[in-house]
Design a protein around this motif. Structure first.
Motif, PDB file in Angstrom:
ATOM      1  N   ALA A  29       1.762   1.776  -9.466  1.00 41.14           N
ATOM      2  CA  ALA A  29       0.726   2.014  -8.465  1.00 41.14           C
ATOM      3  C   ALA A  29      -0.518   1.180  -8.762  1.00 41.14           C
ATOM      4  N   LEU A  39      -9.120   3.280  -5.158  1.00 37.28           N
ATOM      5  CA  LEU A  39      -8.226   4.117  -4.364  1.00 37.28           C
ATOM      6  C   LEU A  39      -7.252   4.873  -5.246  1.00 37.28           C
ATOM      7  N   SER A  40      -6.652   4.185  -6.226  1.00 34.72           N
ATOM      8  CA  SER A  40      -5.682   4.856  -7.088  1.00 34.72           C
ATOM      9  C   SER A  40      -6.340   5.991  -7.870  1.00 34.72           C
ATOM     10  N   ASP A  99     -11.058  -6.337  -6.547  1.00 37.17           N
ATOM     11  CA  ASP A  99     -10.288  -5.527  -5.607  1.00 37.17           C
ATOM     12  C   ASP A  99     -10.877  -5.488  -4.205  1.00 37.17           C
ATOM     13  N   MET A 106       0.827  -1.205   0.000  1.00 38.24           N
ATOM     14  CA  MET A 106       0.000   0.000   0.000  1.00 38.24           C
ATOM     15  C   MET A 106       0.867   1.263   0.000  1.00 38.24           C
ATOM     16  N   GLY A 146       2.677   1.625  -3.325  1.00 38.90           N
ATOM     17  CA  GLY A 146       1.733   2.081  -4.337  1.00 38.90           C
ATOM     18  C   GLY A 146       1.418   3.552  -4.192  1.00 38.90           C
ATOM     19  N   LEU A 147       1.278   4.018  -2.951  1.00 38.96           N
ATOM     20  CA  LEU A 147       1.029   5.444  -2.700  1.00 38.96           C
ATOM     21  C   LEU A 147       2.190   6.299  -3.200  1.00 38.96           C
ATOM     22  N   LEU A 156      -7.012   6.178   2.431  1.00 42.82           N
ATOM     23  CA  LEU A 156      -5.976   5.179   2.666  1.00 42.82           C
ATOM     24  C   LEU A 156      -6.254   4.330   3.901  1.00 42.82           C
ATOM     25  N   ARG A 210      -0.550  -2.315  -7.476  1.00 47.76           N
ATOM     26  CA  ARG A 210      -0.490  -2.493  -6.032  1.00 47.76           C
ATOM     27  C   ARG A 210      -1.736  -2.008  -5.292  1.00 47.76           C
ATOM     28  N   LEU A 211      -2.536  -1.162  -5.924  1.00 46.56           N
ATOM     29  CA  LEU A 211      -3.645  -0.529  -5.220  1.00 46.56           C
ATOM     30  C   LEU A 211      -4.977  -0.871  -5.881  1.00 46.56           C
TER      31      LEU A 211
END
Length: 321
Positions: free
Chosen positions: A262, A270-271, A118, A1, A4-5, A313, A265-266
């Motif tokens: 990113a 969220l992304s 997801d 996380m 990815g952020l 997040l 991973r996310l």
């Protein structure tokens, strides 16, 4: 996380450069900047493909190349075509406000569409994050709103500009969701090679765009580019070529690479919200270039944007039963 952020933050920092290019080159029409950026992206992808990603690119199947072409066509050319046309029809304020809704629109669409893959972000917990981001965008664009309210223009042109801006939002809502689909389905593939692949398929499109733009400039001077424009690169050729090369490398290739990392991973819901980093970077670069400090409303908007992302997040996706 966290990784990815950080990749999403890096992508936003890269993409923010695109928004100051028109300020740095005020005499160059949007069509020239768009063609120049993607022509540079394609030319930069060629040596990168040979030096870094030759083996990974050989593993791509014809269907993968078709998907890369679709992503490039919709997410690059069609998006910028709609956005540029919207600005030409309605001016900058209205399209800017509509494009500013992207983080919320992508998050809502992805949270519904990708809930099985997801996990689902509970709407009750997601709503405060989206509300904070929406309020932050409104404050950041307050000057644009005031300018729009004070303008008296042709309602038909405003309506056409609004529809074109909505089409641009649709293009860039589709792009990150479909791009994430491919990356999540090919978790063993290199995000860097996928960024390079999109650059390679962009090159023939950019070449065709450059030829068409040149024909229009010769056949109908003043239509897309000012009639007194100095061919082929304007009055500041080195500044134009240098800036397009920098944006092609940083904003297009490196920005796409970081966004791909990113996206692997996310959750897409969220992304999508993390695209606010692009807005924040563009604001910072614009104020730095103009040597101005942001007004209190803009600072408050930035605080709300960051708070909205921080809230998002903390939400853990829930797997469907």
């Amino acid at each position: 996380m966290l990784l990815g952020l950080l990749f999403a933050l890096a992508a936003g920092l890269m993409w923010g450069l695109v928004f100051v290019a028109p300020v740095m080159l005020p005499g160059y029409a949007p069509a020239l900047l768009t063609v120049g950026r993607y022509l540079a992206f394609g030319l930069i992808a060629l040596p990168l493909a040979l030096l870094l990603d030759r083996r990974a690119l050989r593993e791509l199947q014809p269907g993968d190349w078709r998907e890369a072409a679709k992503l490039s066509l919709v997410g690059n050319f069609l998006y910028y075509l709609c956005l540029s046309a919207a600005i030409q029809r309605a001016g900058a304020p209205l399209p800017t406000m509509i494009i500013g809704t992207l983080p919320v629109v992508i998050a809502v669409c992805a949270n519904h569409r990708n809930r099985v893959r997801d996990g689902h972000l509970p709407w009750a917990r997601l709503a405060p994050s989206l509300a904070l981001i929406a309020a932050g965008l409104a404050l950041v664009n307050r000057d644009e709103l005031q300018h729009l309210q004070a303008q008296a223009g042709d309602p038909r042109r405003y309506a056409e500009g609004a529809l074109l801006a909505i089409a641009a939002v649709a293009c860039w809502t589709w792009y990150p969701i479909r791009n994430a689909d491919w990356l999540r389905a090919h978790a063993d593939r290199s995000p860097r090679a996928w960024a390079t692949a999109q650059g390679l398929v962009t090159l023939p499109m950019a070449l065709m765009g450059a030829v068409l733009l040149g024909l229009v400039m010769l056949a109908a001077p003043g239509t897309l580019v000012p009639a007194d424009f100095v061919l082929p690169f304007g009055e500041r050729p080195w500044a134009y070529v240098g800036l397009m090369a920098a944006i092609g490398l940083c904003s297009s290739w490196l920005g796409t690479l970081c966004w791909n990392e990113a996206s692997q991973r996310l959750p897409t819901s969220l992304s999508g919200q993390l695209i606010v980093f692009e807005t924040l970077a563009a604001l910072a670069y614009a104020f730095a270039w103009n040597q101005r400090t942001p007004p209190p409303a803009t600072v408050a908007g930035v605080v709300l944007l960051v708070a909205g992302v921080a809230w998002a997040l903390r939400i853990k996706p829930q797997r469907p039963q």
